[in-house]
Design an enzyme around this catalytic site. Structure first.
Site, PDB file in Angstrom:
ATOM      1  N   ARG A 167       3.450  -9.940  18.548  1.00 23.92           N
ATOM      2  CA  ARG A 167       2.014  -9.975  18.775  1.00 23.92           C
ATOM      3  C   ARG A 167       1.703 -10.669  20.104  1.00 23.92           C
ATOM      4  O   ARG A 167       1.968 -11.865  20.256  1.00 23.92           O
ATOM      5  CB  ARG A 167       1.305 -10.727  17.661  1.00 23.92           C
ATOM      6  CG  ARG A 167       1.515 -10.148  16.277  1.00 23.92           C
ATOM      7  CD  ARG A 167       0.779 -10.964  15.242  1.00 23.92           C
ATOM      8  NE  ARG A 167       1.030 -10.479  13.890  1.00 23.92           N
ATOM      9  CZ  ARG A 167       0.479 -11.010  12.802  1.00 23.92           C
ATOM     10  NH1 ARG A 167      -0.352 -12.028  12.918  1.00 23.92           N
ATOM     11  NH2 ARG A 167       0.757 -10.520  11.614  1.00 23.92           N
ATOM     12  N   GLY A 168       1.152  -9.920  21.023  1.00 22.98           N
ATOM     13  CA  GLY A 168       0.664 -10.519  22.263  1.00 22.98           C
ATOM     14  C   GLY A 168       1.725 -11.276  23.029  1.00 22.98           C
ATOM     15  O   GLY A 168       2.541 -10.699  23.736  1.00 22.98           O
ATOM     16  N   CYS A 204       0.825  -1.207   0.000  1.00 24.94           N
ATOM     17  CA  CYS A 204       0.000   0.000   0.000  1.00 24.94           C
ATOM     18  C   CYS A 204       0.857   1.255   0.000  1.00 24.94           C
ATOM     19  O   CYS A 204       2.007   1.249   0.409  1.00 24.94           O
ATOM     20  CB  CYS A 204      -0.921  -0.012   1.213  1.00 24.94           C
ATOM     21  SG  CYS A 204      -0.051  -0.185   2.770  1.00 24.94           S
TER      22      CYS A 204
END
Length: 268
Positions: free
Chosen positions: A227-228, A87
């Protein structure tokens, strides 16, 4: 979850001393930081002192940069362009071969993996544009005192350029900083970090094989999937040490592997 608004993106023309570099899809926040960061990452400036003025002209959607010294646009445009993936698609003038000529990182800073996981969680809570729209990338730096500065954009490359620009403008020492990003660490992302001199890069998602190879060559630590309760240390520069329980690297990489290992928080 209901979002207040959609993420913004605008086609903005970057002009340097009258030369049009390209039109970039950008979020119209911290554009001056982006200009400094992009020009530094691409080797068009070496420090903040090289820029005299940055002005955004709303009517023509042009970000006009005036350099202190003459700018050889023809020399720049003679180099092959490489279009970035993902993107907010951008353009870089550095190939992987060029990046291998960057100085190797010498920092002796060390961090426990649990610290990066903690800061990644804080980063998520400080990403105001993402929390508002659900569609933004972010990049942040963490200094030696644990203080965090965040920049956001529709494109992951742009967000990293914005935070690098902040660092360049404020003359920060890269060896004392951690760079975190929400985006995939590709070779172009790695090259931006390497050009400034970051020793540790962390991401909530993956790093590409080419990026990891470059990171190993340039002695940069890359940590992915923050992540976590888990993370992946892709490299072995020794700057991030695991204080978590380690599981088999084959779970992520298969039989071949690329030198990383999965780490998870130990359960009581």
């Amino acid at each position: 979850m209901n979002r207040k608004s959609c993420p913004d993106e605008y086609p903005i023309n970057l002009s340097v001393n009258g030369y049009e570099i390209a039109v970039f899809q950008l979020t119209k926040s911290d554009l001056e930081d982006w200009a400094y960061g992009y020009l530094f990452s691409e080797g068009m400036i070496e420090s903040a002192d090289d820029i005299e003025e940055v002005a955004f002209h709303e009517g023509t959607a042009t970000l006009q940069v005036t350099l202190a010294n003459p700018f050889d646009g023809e020399k720049l445009f003679s180099k092959k362009k490489h279009y970035t993936a993902g993107c907010g698609r951008g353009v870089t003038f550095f190939s992987m071969t060029d990046v291998k000529q960057f100085e190797k990182i010498r920092s002796n800073q060390r961090y426990p993996l649990s610290y990066l996981l903690k800061k990644r969680a804080e980063f998520a809570q400080c990403s105001t544009l993402y929390l508002e729209t659900g569609g933004m990338h972010g990049a942040c730096i963490i200094d030696a005192e644990g203080l965090m500065t965040v920049r956001e954009d529709i494109g992951r490359h742009n967000a990293v350029d914005k935070i690098i620009g902040f660092c360049v403008r404020n003359r920060l020492n890269p060896e004392k900083l951690i760079l975190l990003t929400t985006g995939r660490v590709s070779y172009e992302m790695l090259s931006k970090a390497a050009k400034f001199g970051f020793a540790v890069i962390g991401s909530r998602t993956a790093a590409t094989k080419q990026a990891v190879q470059l990171a190993k060559y340039l002695n940069i630590e890359v940590v992915g999937y923050l992540r976590g309760k888990m993370a992946v240390i892709y490299t072995s520069a020794g700057r991030v040490h695991s204080d978590l329980r380690e599981t088999a690297a084959a779970e992520v990489y298969g039989e071949e592997g690329i030198g990383g290992a999965v780490h998870q928080l130990a359960l009581d």
